[in-house]
Design a protein around this motif. Sequence first.
Motif: not given
Length: 97
Positions: A49-53
């Motif tokens: 999720k952090a990668e997508v953000v």
Amino acid sequence: MLILRRKKDESILIGDNIRITVLECGSEGVRIAIDAPKQISILREELSKAEVVNKDAMTPQSEYLHAIHAALLSHRPKQKEDGAGIPQSTTAAENED
């Protein structure tokens, strides 16, 4: 979604080449081992999720690009034509005439 109950040292097989083994169960959580081929990416969900953000933050939004473009255009020096009809840049002092 499949929900299973496993005890310490028990495994779950996914397909022919992925094995998930319960290593430890405690009050702070469960430790598992995942044995899978190297070409299969294994990533904790919160990191995914952090990668997508982060990718979204690096991608400029089109409305911001349009605003920046408009701001840059509004600060361009004014143009005047010479005798041959070719635009020539003018300075601020020349614009006051």
